[in-house]
Design a protein around this motif. Structure first.
Motif, short mmCIF file in Angstrom:
data_model
loop_
_atom_site.label_atom_id
_atom_site.label_comp_id
_atom_site.label_asym_id
_atom_site.label_seq_id
_atom_site.Cartn_x
_atom_site.Cartn_y
_atom_site.Cartn_z
N ALA A 2 0.80 -1.22 0.00
CA ALA A 2 0.00 0.00 0.00
C ALA A 2 0.83 1.28 0.00
CB ALA A 2 -0.95 0.01 1.20
N HIS A 3 1.87 1.36 0.83
CA HIS A 3 2.69 2.57 0.91
C HIS A 3 3.93 2.31 1.76
CE1 HIS A 3 0.22 2.83 4.58
NE2 HIS A 3 1.28 3.42 5.10
N LEU A 4 4.88 3.23 1.69
CA LEU A 4 6.07 3.20 2.52
C LEU A 4 5.69 3.81 3.86
CD1 LEU A 4 9.14 2.63 2.56
CD2 LEU A 4 9.46 4.95 1.71
N GLY A 5 5.87 3.09 4.96
CA GLY A 5 5.40 3.55 6.26
C GLY A 5 6.38 4.43 7.01
N LEU A 6 7.62 3.96 7.19
CA LEU A 6 8.61 4.69 7.96
C LEU A 6 9.95 4.72 7.23
CD1 LEU A 6 8.11 3.23 11.56
CD2 LEU A 6 7.48 5.53 10.78
N VAL A 7 10.68 5.81 7.43
CA VAL A 7 12.06 5.93 6.99
C VAL A 7 12.86 6.23 8.24
CG1 VAL A 7 13.69 7.26 5.61
CG2 VAL A 7 11.41 6.76 4.70
N ALA A 8 13.89 5.44 8.53
CA ALA A 8 14.71 5.65 9.72
C ALA A 8 15.75 6.72 9.44
CB ALA A 8 15.39 4.36 10.14
N LEU A 9 15.92 7.61 10.39
CA LEU A 9 16.93 8.65 10.33
C LEU A 9 17.76 8.55 11.60
CD1 LEU A 9 17.92 11.08 8.67
CD2 LEU A 9 16.36 12.49 10.00
N VAL A 10 19.05 8.26 11.46
CA VAL A 10 19.92 8.10 12.63
C VAL A 10 20.23 9.48 13.20
CG1 VAL A 10 22.11 7.19 13.48
CG2 VAL A 10 20.90 6.00 11.65
N VAL A 11 19.97 9.63 14.50
CA VAL A 11 20.15 10.92 15.18
C VAL A 11 21.08 10.76 16.37
CG1 VAL A 11 17.87 11.71 14.42
CG2 VAL A 11 18.11 10.64 16.67
N ARG A 12 21.60 11.89 16.86
CA ARG A 12 22.50 11.87 18.01
C ARG A 12 21.71 11.63 19.30
NH1 ARG A 12 25.68 16.29 16.77
NH2 ARG A 12 23.94 17.57 17.39
N GLU A 13 20.65 12.40 19.50
CA GLU A 13 19.83 12.30 20.71
C GLU A 13 18.37 12.50 20.33
OE1 GLU A 13 20.68 11.36 23.69
OE2 GLU A 13 22.84 11.35 23.31
N TYR A 14 17.50 11.79 21.00
CA TYR A 14 16.07 11.87 20.70
C TYR A 14 15.49 13.26 20.90
CZ TYR A 14 16.14 6.74 20.96
OH TYR A 14 16.41 5.41 20.78
N ASP A 15 15.69 13.83 22.08
CA ASP A 15 14.98 15.07 22.42
C ASP A 15 15.39 16.24 21.52
OD1 ASP A 15 13.43 13.83 24.35
OD2 ASP A 15 14.92 14.17 25.92
N GLU A 16 16.68 16.35 21.19
CA GLU A 16 17.09 17.45 20.31
C GLU A 16 16.51 17.25 18.91
OE1 GLU A 16 21.38 17.53 20.30
OE2 GLU A 16 21.53 15.80 18.96
N ALA A 17 16.42 16.00 18.45
CA ALA A 17 15.84 15.72 17.13
C ALA A 17 14.34 16.01 17.14
CB ALA A 17 16.11 14.27 16.73
N ILE A 18 13.65 15.59 18.19
CA ILE A 18 12.21 15.89 18.30
C ILE A 18 11.99 17.40 18.27
CG2 ILE A 18 10.21 15.84 19.84
CD1 ILE A 18 11.29 13.09 20.85
N ALA A 19 12.77 18.14 19.04
CA ALA A 19 12.61 19.60 19.08
C ALA A 19 12.83 20.21 17.70
CB ALA A 19 13.58 20.20 20.10
N PHE A 20 13.88 19.80 17.00
CA PHE A 20 14.14 20.36 15.68
C PHE A 20 12.99 20.09 14.73
CE2 PHE A 20 15.56 20.04 11.30
CZ PHE A 20 16.16 21.28 11.12
N TYR A 21 12.58 18.83 14.63
CA TYR A 21 11.56 18.48 13.65
C TYR A 21 10.18 19.02 14.00
CZ TYR A 21 14.87 15.88 10.97
OH TYR A 21 15.95 15.56 10.18
N THR A 22 9.85 19.15 15.27
CA THR A 22 8.53 19.67 15.62
C THR A 22 8.52 21.19 15.68
OG1 THR A 22 8.93 19.42 18.01
CG2 THR A 22 7.84 17.59 16.85
N GLU A 23 9.53 21.81 16.27
CA GLU A 23 9.53 23.26 16.47
C GLU A 23 10.02 24.04 15.26
OE1 GLU A 23 11.77 23.89 20.06
OE2 GLU A 23 10.49 22.48 21.18
N ARG A 24 10.97 23.52 14.53
CA ARG A 24 11.52 24.26 13.40
C ARG A 24 10.93 23.85 12.06
NH1 ARG A 24 17.85 25.32 14.80
NH2 ARG A 24 17.48 26.16 16.87
N VAL A 25 10.85 22.54 11.82
CA VAL A 25 10.34 22.07 10.53
C VAL A 25 8.81 22.08 10.52
CG1 VAL A 25 10.35 20.17 8.87
CG2 VAL A 25 12.43 20.72 10.13
N GLY A 26 8.20 21.86 11.68
CA GLY A 26 6.74 21.89 11.75
C GLY A 26 6.07 20.53 11.72
N PHE A 27 6.84 19.48 11.98
CA PHE A 27 6.27 18.14 12.04
C PHE A 27 5.49 17.96 13.34
CE2 PHE A 27 9.44 15.57 9.20
CZ PHE A 27 9.15 16.40 8.14
N GLU A 28 4.74 16.87 13.42
CA GLU A 28 4.07 16.50 14.66
C GLU A 28 4.74 15.25 15.21
OE1 GLU A 28 -0.05 15.41 14.08
OE2 GLU A 28 0.42 14.29 12.26
#
Length: 130
Positions: A2-28
Motif C-alpha cells: 500500500a505505501h512506505l510507512g517509515l524511513v529511519a533517520l539516525v540521530v545523536r539524541e532523541y529530544d534534540e531531534a524531536i525539538a528540531f523536527y517539531t519546532e523548526r520544521v513543523g512536524f508533529e
C-alpha cells in the motif's frame, strides 16, 4: 503493497531531534515510546500526513554515530513536499532552519535545499501543478 510507512533517520539524541523536527520544521510527534533496552520508538511526520513518517533512531554504536548527518553521502536524501512553498519556506526560515540556497523554480516545481540539525540534506519542494 500500500505505501512506505517509515524511513529511519539516525540521530545523536532523541529530544534534540524531536525539538528540531517539531519546532523548526513543523512536524508533529506521533509516538515516543520507551523500549526495554533503553532506546525509544520515536516517530514524527508532517502535520496532516497519514502515510510515510520518520523514525528517529538514536545512534547506538560507533559506526552508527559516524553516519549521523551523512546517511546519504552529502546528497539530498529526503524530500518534503508542500502545497504552499513560499509560506513554508518563510515559516521554516523564521524558525531557524538553514537553507543552503535561495528558492529555485524548476520545470518540476519550486525547490530549496535545507539541512537538518545534523547536516542531512532535504529538499523542500512544491511540485508544479500544486
Amino acid at each position: 503493497m500500500a505505501h512506505l510507512g517509515l524511513v529511519a533517520l539516525v540521530v545523536r539524541e532523541y529530544d534534540e531531534a524531536i525539538a528540531f523536527y517539531t519546532e523548526r520544521v513543523g512536524f508533529e510527534l506521533v509516538e515516543d515510546t520507551p523500549r526495554p533496552d533503553g532506546s525509544r520508538w520515536v516517530v514524527v511526520r508532517p502535520r496532516g500526513a497519514r502515510e510515510t513518517a520518520i523514525l528517529l533512531a538514536r545512534a547506538s554504536t560507533p559506526e552508527q554515530r559516524t553516519r549521523v548527518g551523512n546517511q546519504t553521502g552529502g546528497r539530498v536524501g529526503l524530500f518534503l513536499y508542500t502545497e504552499d512553498f513560499a509560506a513554508d519556506h518563510a515559516r521554516m526560515s523564521a524558525a531557524g532552519v538553514r537553507f543552503l540556497e535561495e528558492p529555485r523554480h524548476e520545470a518540476y516545481g519550486s525547490v530549496a535545499v535545507f539541512e537538518d540539525l545534523y547536516g542531512n540534506r532535504w529538499d523542500l519542494i512544491q511540485p508544479r501543478g500544486n
